[in-house]
Design a protein around this motif. Structure first.
Motif, short mmCIF file in Angstrom:
data_model
loop_
_atom_site.label_atom_id
_atom_site.label_comp_id
_atom_site.label_asym_id
_atom_site.label_seq_id
_atom_site.Cartn_x
_atom_site.Cartn_y
_atom_site.Cartn_z
N MET A 139 -3.80 20.88 3.25
CA MET A 139 -2.70 20.00 2.85
C MET A 139 -1.88 20.18 1.84
N GLU A 140 -0.40 19.76 2.08
CA GLU A 140 0.36 20.08 0.72
C GLU A 140 0.58 18.67 -0.35
N LYS A 141 0.85 19.18 -1.50
CA LYS A 141 0.63 18.11 -2.17
C LYS A 141 1.61 16.79 -1.90
N GLY A 142 2.72 17.14 -1.45
CA GLY A 142 3.56 15.84 -1.14
C GLY A 142 2.74 15.18 -0.04
N GLU A 143 2.10 15.83 0.93
CA GLU A 143 1.29 14.78 1.75
C GLU A 143 0.21 14.12 1.26
N GLN A 144 -0.55 14.89 0.28
CA GLN A 144 -1.49 14.21 -0.41
C GLN A 144 -1.25 12.87 -1.13
N LEU A 145 -0.16 13.25 -1.79
CA LEU A 145 0.60 11.91 -2.63
C LEU A 145 0.70 10.74 -1.76
N LEU A 146 1.29 11.07 -0.31
CA LEU A 146 1.77 10.11 0.41
C LEU A 146 0.34 9.27 0.80
N LYS A 147 -0.65 10.06 1.16
CA LYS A 147 -1.89 9.62 1.57
C LYS A 147 -2.58 8.65 0.26
N ILE A 148 -2.44 8.94 -0.84
CA ILE A 148 -2.68 8.34 -2.00
C ILE A 148 -2.03 7.16 -1.88
N GLN A 149 -0.81 7.23 -1.90
CA GLN A 149 0.15 5.91 -1.67
C GLN A 149 -0.52 4.81 -0.74
N ASN A 150 -0.51 5.57 0.59
CA ASN A 150 -1.21 4.66 1.51
C ASN A 150 -2.53 4.20 1.35
N TYR A 151 -3.50 4.95 0.67
CA TYR A 151 -4.64 4.24 0.26
C TYR A 151 -4.63 3.03 -0.93
N CYS A 152 -3.36 3.21 -1.48
CA CYS A 152 -3.52 1.90 -2.51
C CYS A 152 -2.94 0.92 -1.99
N LEU A 153 -2.04 0.93 -0.81
CA LEU A 153 -1.44 -0.19 -0.41
C LEU A 153 -2.32 -1.39 0.03
N PRO A 154 -3.53 -1.25 0.87
CA PRO A 154 -4.45 -2.39 0.90
C PRO A 154 -5.23 -2.85 -0.21
N LEU A 155 -5.54 -1.88 -1.22
CA LEU A 155 -6.14 -2.26 -2.36
C LEU A 155 -5.36 -3.31 -3.26
N PHE A 156 -3.93 -3.09 -3.25
CA PHE A 156 -3.40 -3.85 -4.16
C PHE A 156 -1.98 -4.83 -3.66
N GLN A 157 -1.92 -4.73 -2.26
CA GLN A 157 -0.79 -5.42 -1.66
C GLN A 157 -1.00 -7.09 -1.99
N ASP A 158 -2.02 -7.68 -1.97
CA ASP A 158 -2.21 -8.92 -2.12
C ASP A 158 -2.21 -9.59 -3.74
N ASP A 159 -2.16 -8.64 -4.84
CA ASP A 159 -2.43 -9.14 -6.09
C ASP A 159 -1.14 -9.90 -6.69
N ALA A 160 -1.56 -10.97 -7.06
CA ALA A 160 -0.29 -12.00 -7.66
C ALA A 160 -0.34 -11.66 -9.43
N THR A 161 -1.23 -11.03 -9.80
CA THR A 161 -1.09 -10.81 -11.49
C THR A 161 -0.42 -10.12 -11.84
N GLY A 162 0.54 -9.22 -11.13
CA GLY A 162 1.29 -8.24 -11.72
C GLY A 162 0.84 -6.76 -11.56
N HIS A 163 -0.40 -6.75 -11.16
CA HIS A 163 -0.86 -5.42 -10.81
C HIS A 163 -0.76 -4.95 -9.18
N ASP A 164 0.05 -5.45 -8.77
CA ASP A 164 0.33 -5.21 -7.26
C ASP A 164 0.73 -3.80 -6.98
N PHE A 165 1.10 -3.52 -5.47
CA PHE A 165 1.23 -2.13 -4.96
C PHE A 165 2.56 -1.66 -5.82
#
Length: 196
Positions: free
Chosen positions: A1-27
């Protein structure tokens, strides 16, 4: 897997973790920090992949955001291994993430860690930093300001933390960006007190 694809997967991993944060630590905080870390890494001749990956993940395991920080970190390790992040890269990413927090008061041991810390701190100052301060204060039930009891107000946070960040930047690139953002905060505070 290329680095660009890995970074995209990391980005997608972060979305559900932080998307609903209202403290300024959001996605979008993660996205800005990752973009800034990549920019600084290019300017400072550091490893852009390690910087960007660590920046996306830098708030994973933060006790303010996760009920079980250790579990969040372990799950992230397993995720990174599942997308073919080598043991060496995993070690470098974790090292770069380790000392980012302002409250820990640590200086990161690697240039990549210093860059991620700089990128995170840049997102805490300037116009975005002002907005994040009041978002965090609102979620935590802080007053904006108080004539006599200023201690736990959002405005006091500028003096306790934000106005100190410029002096702690590590890289030339971050110092340059921080100077402009710091000035904007000083102008904002002058205007705030004039209107108050």
């Amino acid at each position: 897997m290329e680095k660009g694809e890995q970074l995209l997967k990391i980005q997608n991993y972060c979305l559900p973790l932080f998307q609903d944060d209202a403290t300024g630590h959001d996605f979008f905080h993660m996205k800005r920090v990752a973009r800034m870390a990549r920019l600084i890494a290019k300017e400072e001749n550091a490893d852009t992949f390690i910087c960007e990956a660590a920046a996306w993940l830098h708030d994973v395991g933060d006790h303010k955001l996760f009920a079980d920080p250790e579990k969040a970190l372990k799950e992230t390790d397993l995720f990174l291994q599942s997308i073919d992040i080598t043991d060496e890269w995993l070690k470098q990413i974790k090292t770069a993430m380790k000392d980012v927090s302002f409250s820990k008061g640590q200086i990161p041991e690697t240039i990549e860690g210093k860059i991620v810390q700089d990128a995170d701190r840049l997102d805490a100052i300037g116009a975005i930093g002002i907005a994040r301060t009041f978002a965090y204060g609102g979620v935590r039930g802080q007053l904006i300001y108080h004539d006599t009891n200023r201690d736990k107000t959002s405005i006091q946070h500028f003096y306790d933390k934000l106005l100190k960040l410029k002096a702690g930047m590590h890289t030339k690139t971050a110092k340059r960006i921080a100077a402009e953002r710091h000035l904007f905060m000083e102008e904002y505070l002058a205007r705030f007190f004039k209107e108050w």
